[in-house]
Scaffold this motif. Structure first.
Motif, PDB file in Angstrom:
ATOM      1  N   ARG A 191       0.582  -1.120   0.095  1.00 18.24           N
ATOM      2  CA  ARG A 191      -0.113  -0.273   0.076  1.00 18.24           C
ATOM      3  C   ARG A 191       1.435   1.185  -0.062  1.00 18.24           C
ATOM      4  N   SER A 192       0.522   1.769  -0.637  1.00 17.46           N
ATOM      5  CA  SER A 192       1.383   3.392  -1.506  1.00 17.46           C
ATOM      6  C   SER A 192       0.712   4.791  -0.646  1.00 17.46           C
ATOM      7  N   PHE A 193       1.052   5.742  -0.194  1.00 13.89           N
ATOM      8  CA  PHE A 193       0.756   6.850  -0.006  1.00 13.89           C
ATOM      9  C   PHE A 193       1.420   7.946  -0.237  1.00 13.89           C
ATOM     10  N   THR A 194       0.676   8.562  -0.819  1.00 12.93           N
ATOM     11  CA  THR A 194       1.499  10.857  -1.127  1.00 12.93           C
ATOM     12  C   THR A 194       0.187  11.471  -0.669  1.00 12.93           C
ATOM     13  N   ILE A 195       0.525  12.201  -0.369  1.00 11.92           N
ATOM     14  CA  ILE A 195       0.141  13.666  -0.070  1.00 11.92           C
ATOM     15  C   ILE A 195      -0.022  14.564  -1.538  1.00 11.92           C
ATOM     16  N   ALA A 196      -1.217  14.680  -1.102  1.00 10.44           N
ATOM     17  CA  ALA A 196      -1.622  15.700  -2.607  1.00 10.44           C
ATOM     18  C   ALA A 196      -1.221  17.224  -2.904  1.00 10.44           C
ATOM     19  N   SER A 197      -0.400  17.691  -1.840  1.00  5.62           N
ATOM     20  CA  SER A 197       0.698  19.065  -2.526  1.00  5.62           C
ATOM     21  C   SER A 197       1.775  18.393  -2.557  1.00  5.62           C
ATOM     22  N   GLU A 198       2.340  17.574  -2.522  1.00  6.05           N
ATOM     23  CA  GLU A 198       4.164  18.042  -1.963  1.00  6.05           C
ATOM     24  C   GLU A 198       4.918  18.524  -2.048  1.00  6.05           C
ATOM     25  N   PRO A 199       5.873  18.723  -1.205  1.00 11.17           N
ATOM     26  CA  PRO A 199       6.294  20.454  -0.835  1.00 11.17           C
ATOM     27  C   PRO A 199       7.877  19.765  -2.727  1.00 11.17           C
ATOM     28  N   ALA A 200       7.952  21.326  -3.375  1.00 14.72           N
ATOM     29  CA  ALA A 200       9.112  21.626  -4.255  1.00 14.72           C
ATOM     30  C   ALA A 200      10.009  20.590  -3.653  1.00 14.72           C
ATOM     31  N   ALA A 201      10.269  20.245  -2.736  1.00 17.89           N
ATOM     32  CA  ALA A 201      11.969  20.199  -2.366  1.00 17.89           C
ATOM     33  C   ALA A 201      12.014  18.508  -2.640  1.00 17.89           C
ATOM     34  N   THR A 202      10.502  18.007  -2.546  1.00 20.82           N
ATOM     35  CA  THR A 202      10.823  16.048  -2.209  1.00 20.82           C
ATOM     36  C   THR A 202       9.716  15.932  -3.310  1.00 20.82           C
ATOM     37  N   ALA A 203       9.350  16.845  -3.800  1.00 17.81           N
ATOM     38  CA  ALA A 203       8.480  16.134  -4.985  1.00 17.81           C
ATOM     39  C   ALA A 203       8.238  14.798  -5.171  1.00 17.81           C
ATOM     40  N   TYR A 204       9.632  14.696  -6.238  1.00 17.41           N
ATOM     41  CA  TYR A 204      10.468  13.890  -7.019  1.00 17.41           C
ATOM     42  C   TYR A 204      10.076  12.657  -6.110  1.00 17.41           C
ATOM     43  N   LEU A 205       9.654  12.976  -4.715  1.00  8.55           N
ATOM     44  CA  LEU A 205       9.570  11.476  -4.721  1.00  8.55           C
ATOM     45  C   LEU A 205       7.779  10.965  -4.435  1.00  8.55           C
ATOM     46  N   ARG A 206       7.162  11.824  -4.825  1.00 14.15           N
ATOM     47  CA  ARG A 206       5.770  11.636  -4.699  1.00 14.15           C
ATOM     48  C   ARG A 206       6.135  10.943  -6.683  1.00 14.15           C
ATOM     49  N   THR A 207       6.934  11.360  -7.372  1.00 14.00           N
ATOM     50  CA  THR A 207       6.675  11.094  -8.793  1.00 14.00           C
ATOM     51  C   THR A 207       7.437   9.200  -8.802  1.00 14.00           C
ATOM     52  N   GLN A 208       7.977   9.260  -7.977  1.00 15.05           N
ATOM     53  CA  GLN A 208       8.398   7.571  -7.829  1.00 15.05           C
ATOM     54  C   GLN A 208       7.349   6.359  -6.890  1.00 15.05           C
ATOM     55  N   THR A 209       6.694   6.979  -5.909  1.00 19.60           N
ATOM     56  CA  THR A 209       5.975   6.000  -5.493  1.00 19.60           C
ATOM     57  C   THR A 209       4.424   6.025  -6.715  1.00 19.60           C
ATOM     58  N   LEU A 210       4.470   6.922  -7.689  1.00 23.40           N
ATOM     59  CA  LEU A 210       3.439   6.437  -8.273  1.00 23.40           C
ATOM     60  C   LEU A 210       3.383   5.669  -9.477  1.00 23.40           C
ATOM     61  N   ALA A 211       5.297   6.633 -10.151  1.00 23.13           N
ATOM     62  CA  ALA A 211       5.831   4.995 -10.775  1.00 23.13           C
ATOM     63  C   ALA A 211       6.031   3.738 -10.111  1.00 23.13           C
ATOM     64  N   ASN A 238      -1.768  -7.236  -6.297  1.00 26.15           N
ATOM     65  CA  ASN A 238      -1.975  -6.398  -4.886  1.00 26.15           C
ATOM     66  C   ASN A 238      -1.769  -4.789  -4.207  1.00 26.15           C
ATOM     67  N   GLY A 239      -1.029  -4.054  -5.138  1.00 32.37           N
ATOM     68  CA  GLY A 239      -0.669  -2.840  -5.076  1.00 32.37           C
ATOM     69  C   GLY A 239      -2.366  -2.324  -4.557  1.00 32.37           C
ATOM     70  N   ASN A 240      -1.835  -1.059  -4.068  1.00 29.58           N
ATOM     71  CA  ASN A 240      -3.125  -0.387  -3.469  1.00 29.58           C
ATOM     72  C   ASN A 240      -1.972   1.034  -3.206  1.00 29.58           C
ATOM     73  N   TRP A 241      -3.023   2.455  -4.060  1.00 35.49           N
ATOM     74  CA  TRP A 241      -2.399   3.910  -3.769  1.00 35.49           C
ATOM     75  C   TRP A 241      -3.299   4.818  -2.996  1.00 35.49           C
ATOM     76  N   GLN A 242      -2.986   5.407  -2.126  1.00 36.33           N
ATOM     77  CA  GLN A 242      -4.225   6.526  -2.195  1.00 36.33           C
ATOM     78  C   GLN A 242      -3.544   7.585  -1.702  1.00 36.33           C
ATOM     79  N   GLU A 243      -4.022   8.550  -2.374  1.00 40.82           N
ATOM     80  CA  GLU A 243      -3.626  10.063  -2.085  1.00 40.82           C
ATOM     81  C   GLU A 243      -4.030  10.498  -1.246  1.00 40.82           C
ATOM     82  N   ILE A 244      -3.367  11.170  -0.049  1.00 41.69           N
ATOM     83  CA  ILE A 244      -3.998  12.445   1.309  1.00 41.69           C
ATOM     84  C   ILE A 244      -3.629  13.772   1.833  1.00 41.69           C
ATOM     85  N   THR A 245      -4.723  14.220   2.382  1.00 40.18           N
ATOM     86  CA  THR A 245      -4.126  15.494   2.360  1.00 40.18           C
ATOM     87  C   THR A 245      -3.030  15.796   3.052  1.00 40.18           C
TER      88      THR A 245
END
Length: 439
Positions: free
Chosen positions: A245-265, A276-283
Motif C-alpha cells: 500500500r502506497s501513500f502520497t500527499i496531494a501537495s508535496e513540497p517542491a523539494a521532495t516532489a520527485y519522491l511522489r513521482t517515484q511512488t506513483l511510478a 496486490n498494489g494499492n495507492w491512496q492520495e492523502i491530504t
C-alpha cells in the motif's frame, strides 16, 4: 562518512543522543548477535545496541517495543526511519509505533547502520541480523511480519522486501510506504547535493559509474530525464505476491516532489503484473510521517498473512547469491543481476526454469516447490545468455534409475549421496530441452 546531506545540510557525526540511562554494562547474547539495552524510555520501549551484528563493520541500534499484553500469535511491525534522523524518528514522529504496541504487537525500528543509509546493502544486512535476533528472542508469528517506512525509509522498506525472500529469515507479509524513495539513482538526479550518495562509504560514485550498486538498493530504476523505468533492473518483480500500500500527499513540497513521482511510478509499474498494489492520495502539504493515518495503516496490515508463490509463473531478479523463495542461486559473476523465471506445472510434475542470465547453478528445494521426486519429474531449462548452467534438485535419497535429455538418456548428471540431490548439467539450453528424471 559523508559530512553533507542531499540538501547540502551538515550531517551529524554520531547516531544521535540516546534516551534514558544505560542499563547493565555487559552485553548479553540472546540467540543471535551481541545485544545490550543502552536506553530505556519505559518498561515497553527501549533502545537495543548490537556490536557489528552482520559483520559489515557497522554497529547497529534499534528501538524495540514489547507489548504489555501480547495478542495470540503476535505480529511484528518493522519501521524504517526517514532521512538524516535516527531510529527514534519512528517512535517520536508518528503514533504508529505506540498504537501497534497497544494492539499487542511487537515493534522494532532499526537504524540500518547510520542515518543516511539509502537502503545500501550493508544497512540491510544489519537490519536482517536485528530481525533474526528479534524472531529468536520473542514469540512473534513469522507469518505476520509487516513493514512500514516513510521517505528514505519508504524506499528502505520496499527494497528490503524485494531483496529478502529467504524462508530461513524473516520476510514481509505486507508493506506500507509513504512517499518512499524507491529509485536511488533518480534520487541522485534530483538532490541538491548528491555527494552523500557518492561518498566512499556509500555507493562510491554517481549512477553512471556504478549503476548496479544503485539498482540493487532500489526496488526500481527511474530515468530522471524521461521517467522511463528500466525493465531489466526492476526488483519490484520479486514482490508481486506481497500486498503493498502506497501513500502520497496531494501537495508535496517542491523539494521532495520527485519522491511522489517515484511512488506513483512504482504503483503504476506494478499494475502490470500484480493485483496486490494499492495507492491512496492523502491530504497534506508537508513532507512528514504525520500524514500517514495509523489506524488505516495497521488495519490494512492486520488482515495480511505471509504467502509464498509456488504454482504458476513467477519472475525473480537476484542481486546476489543466496536463497530466493524455493531456489538457491549461484552466479557466474558477482556484482551483477541474475534474472530467472519459474513455472510450476503441478499436473505434469514439471518445473520450467528459463529467462536466466548470469546463472551458474540453481538449487531447487523440491518439497517446498511441490515437486514429487518419488515419481517421474520433468525439468525444462531455458537461458537468455546461452551459457552452460546446472540445475540441482533435492529429494533423492537414492540415485535415479535413469535421466534423459529430450528423447535420449544422458550421462550429463550426477547424484550426491550426502545432500541427496541430483544435478543436471546443461550445456546449451537455448532450445528449452526437456529433462526427465525417473526414480
Amino acid at each position: 562518512m559523508p559530512t553533507r546531506g542531499i540538501y547540502g545540510e551538515r550531517l551529524p557525526t554520531s547516531n544521535g543522543g540516546q534516551i534514558g540511562a544505560v542499563f547493565g554494562g555487559t552485553p548479553t547474547r540472546i540467540g543471535g548477535p551481541m545485544a545490550s539495552i543502552t536506553g530505556m524510555l519505559s518498561h515497553s520501549v527501549m533502545q537495543i545496541s548490537f556490536n557489528d551484528p552482520a559483520g559489515t563493520g557497522w554497529n547497529e541500534s534499534a528501538i524495540l517495543g514489547i507489548p504489555a499484553m501480547p495478542i495470540a500469535n503476535p505480529p511484528l511491525l518493522v519501521m524504517f526511519h526517514s532521512y538524516n534522523v535516527s531510529e527514534w524518528d519512528c517512535y517520536l514522529n508518528t503514533p504508529i509505533f505506540k498504537l501497534a504496541l497497544e494492539r499487542g504487537w511487537y515493534v522494532i525500528a532499526p537504524l540500518g547502520a547510520h542515518q543516511v543509509n539509502f537502503s545500501i546493502p550493508y544497512s540491510q544486512a544489519n537490519i536482517e541480523a536485528v530481525l533474526d535476533w528479534t524472531m529468536m528472542t520473542f514469540p512473534v508469528d513469522p507469518n505476520r511480519i509487516y513493514g512500514v517506512g516513510f521517505s528514505m525509509g519508504g524506499g528502505g522498506v520496499t527494497s528490503y522486501m524485494a531483496r529478502h525472500l529467504d524462508p530461513a529469515h524473516p520476510r514481509f507479509a505486507a508493506v506500507v510506504h509513504h512517499t518512499g524513495g524507491v529509485s536511488i539513482a533518480n534520487t541522485h538526479e534530483n538532490t541538491v547535493n548528491p555527494s552523500v550518495l557518492e561518498d566512499a562509504s556509500m555507493f562510491g560514485g554517481p549512477p553512471s559509474l556504478v549503476p548496479f550498486k544503485y539498482a540493487q538498493a532500489s526496488v526500481m530504476d527511474i530515468d530522471g530525464a524521461t521517467g522511463t523505468i528500466n525493465a531489466a533492473t526492476d526488483m519490484a518483480r520479486n514482490v508481486a505476491h506481497i500486498p503493498l500500500r502506497s501513500f502520497t500527499i496531494a501537495s508535496e513540497p517542491a523539494a521532495t516532489a520527485y519522491l511522489r513521482t517515484q511512488t506513483l511510478a512504482l504503483f503504476n509499474w506494478m499494475l502490470g503484473f500484480s493485483s496486490n498494489g494499492n495507492w491512496q492520495e492523502i491530504t497534506g502539504n508537508t513532507h512528514e510521517w504525520i500524514h500517514l493515518d495509523p489506524v488505516t495503516t495497521l488495519e490494512f496490515l492486520r488482515q495480511q498473512t505471509l504467502t509464498m508463490p509456488r504454482a504458476g509463473t513467477h519472475r525473480v531478479l537476484a542481486d546476489r547469491e543466496g536463497t530466493w523463495h524455493h531456489f538457491y542461486i549461484e552466479q557466474d559473476a558477482p556484482g551483477a543481476f541474475t534474472p530467472f523465471r519459474w513455472t510450476m506445472l503441478d499436473s505434469l510434475n514439471r518445473v520450467v526454469i528459463d529467462q536466466t542470465e548470469n546463472l551458474k547453478r540453481i538449487v531447487i528445494d523440491s518439497a517446498s516447490l511441490g515437486l514429487h521426486t518419488q515419481v517421474v519429474t520433468e525439468v525444462v531449462i531455458g537461458t537468455s545468455d546461452g551459457l552452460p548452467e546446472e540445475v540441482t534438485l533435492s529429494g533423492y535419497p537414492t540415485p535415479p534409475t535413469s535421466v534423459s535429455r529430450g528423447p535420449q538418456t544422458t550421462a550429463a548428471w550426477s547424484w550426491n549421496a550426502v545432500t541427496e540431490a541430483v544435478t543436471l548439467q546443461e550445456a546449451n539450453a537455448s532450445g528449452y530441452p526437456l529433462w526427465t528424471i525417473t526414480p
